[in-house]
Design an enzyme around this catalytic site. Structure first.
Site, PDB file in Angstrom:
ATOM      1  N   ASN A  22       1.062  -1.347  -0.082  1.00  0.00           N
ATOM      2  CA  ASN A  22      -0.076   0.060  -0.080  1.00  0.00           C
ATOM      3  C   ASN A  22       0.808   1.097  -0.081  1.00  0.00           C
ATOM      4  O   ASN A  22       1.975   1.298   0.656  1.00  0.00           O
ATOM      5  CB  ASN A  22      -0.918   0.012   1.291  1.00  0.00           C
ATOM      6  CG  ASN A  22      -2.066  -0.951   0.930  1.00  0.00           C
ATOM      7  OD1 ASN A  22      -2.761  -0.866  -0.091  1.00  0.00           O
ATOM      8  ND2 ASN A  22      -2.469  -1.784   2.137  1.00  0.00           N
ATOM      9  N   ARG A  53     -14.623  -9.828   1.239  1.00  0.00           N
ATOM     10  CA  ARG A  53     -15.129  -9.318   2.898  1.00  0.00           C
ATOM     11  C   ARG A  53     -16.514  -8.759   2.481  1.00  0.00           C
ATOM     12  O   ARG A  53     -17.210  -9.391   3.425  1.00  0.00           O
ATOM     13  CB  ARG A  53     -14.236  -8.488   3.309  1.00  0.00           C
ATOM     14  CG  ARG A  53     -12.736  -9.005   3.927  1.00  0.00           C
ATOM     15  CD  ARG A  53     -12.254  -7.977   4.628  1.00  0.00           C
ATOM     16  NE  ARG A  53     -10.849  -8.466   5.235  1.00  0.00           N
ATOM     17  CZ  ARG A  53      -9.493  -7.860   5.123  1.00  0.00           C
ATOM     18  NH1 ARG A  53      -9.413  -6.681   4.804  1.00  0.00           N
ATOM     19  NH2 ARG A  53      -8.629  -8.419   5.967  1.00  0.00           N
ATOM     20  N   HIS A  77      -8.006   1.589  -3.500  1.00  0.00           N
ATOM     21  CA  HIS A  77      -8.260   0.536  -2.167  1.00  0.00           C
ATOM     22  C   HIS A  77      -7.905   1.550  -1.280  1.00  0.00           C
ATOM     23  O   HIS A  77      -6.661   1.739  -0.917  1.00  0.00           O
ATOM     24  CB  HIS A  77      -7.074  -0.447  -2.406  1.00  0.00           C
ATOM     25  CG  HIS A  77      -6.753  -1.139  -1.239  1.00  0.00           C
ATOM     26  ND1 HIS A  77      -8.094  -2.073  -0.408  1.00  0.00           N
ATOM     27  CD2 HIS A  77      -5.862  -1.246  -0.272  1.00  0.00           C
ATOM     28  CE1 HIS A  77      -7.477  -2.678   0.193  1.00  0.00           C
ATOM     29  NE2 HIS A  77      -6.219  -2.137   0.608  1.00  0.00           N
TER      30      HIS A  77
END
Length: 217
Positions: A22, A53, A77
């Site tokens: 990330n 999820r 994201h």
């Protein structure tokens, strides 16, 4: 990355690179630029785990197995990731048609909470009854399996989206993509509602604001 990526490409010129670190969308862009590889061979793990999820939480809420629950988390994201409420369905039945307020503040079923849990759980592994944890390792293994076994499965992964949904800049965002032995071979053009497209564009602008200042790429 500046040193590693050219070396990877030098020794493995036909590789496909999956970026997991990330901020994944920005680092996938950086990797694409540094590698000189075509865009179908540089993929970010993006919203693959978020979407898994989302389906698990949706399954728990509805009492239906996750593999029969269809829903997508797309875009960046990050905190602005988008739950595509217009596409959420079970056996082709649109949940938004049954509950037009789905995902809004006026939603009596409080679906917004599911989206919120996806955003929050991104920082911790959720344990749900009877399922393994969809930790990032499993999520990436899932992407690799689609490519190694040439499955042509569809995953929400980070890809270069310029030219889609009116986005003009070279940014990477998660959209539903077909993954097989050649890499990321096509992007599914989901019919999004206007507010969903606006949110994608906003994510693109946010990312470009950061990327445009990146030097030496």
């Amino acid at each position: 990355g500046k040193f590693i990526i050219p070396q990877i490409v030098k020794y493995s010129p036909n590789c496909i690179i999956i970026v997991v670190s990330n901020p994944v969308d920005i680092l996938t862009y950086v990797t694409w630029k540094l590698s000189g590889l075509p865009k179908h061979r540089v993929i970010g793990s993006g919203c693959n785990l978020d979407s898994a999820r989302f389906r698990y939480l949706m399954a728990e809420k509805l009492g239906i197995h996750p593999s029969s629950c269809h829903g997508w988390i797309l875009g960046e994201h990050g905190d602005s990731r988008l739950a595509v409420w217009s596409g959420v369905n079970v056996a082709g039945v649109s949940l938004q048609e049954l509950n037009p307020e789905m995902g809004t503040d006026n939603d009596s079923e409080n679906w917004k909470e599911v989206h919120k849990m996806v955003v929050e759980s991104a920082y911790e592994v959720i344990k749900l009854k009877g399922y393994t944890n969809w930790a990032i390792g499993l999520s990436v293994a899932d992407l690799i399996e689609s490519m190694l076994k040439n499955l042509s499965r569809i995953h929400p992964v980070s890809t270069m989206v310029r030219g889609m949904y009116g986005i003009e800049s070279e940014v990477f965002l998660s959209l539903p993509c077909i993954l097989n032995a050649r890499g990321l071979t096509s992007v599914i053009n989901q019919k999004l509602k206007d507010d969903e497209v606006a949110q994608l564009k906003k994510s693109a602008d946010t990312l470009w604001d950061i990327q445009k200042d990146l030097k030496d790429l």
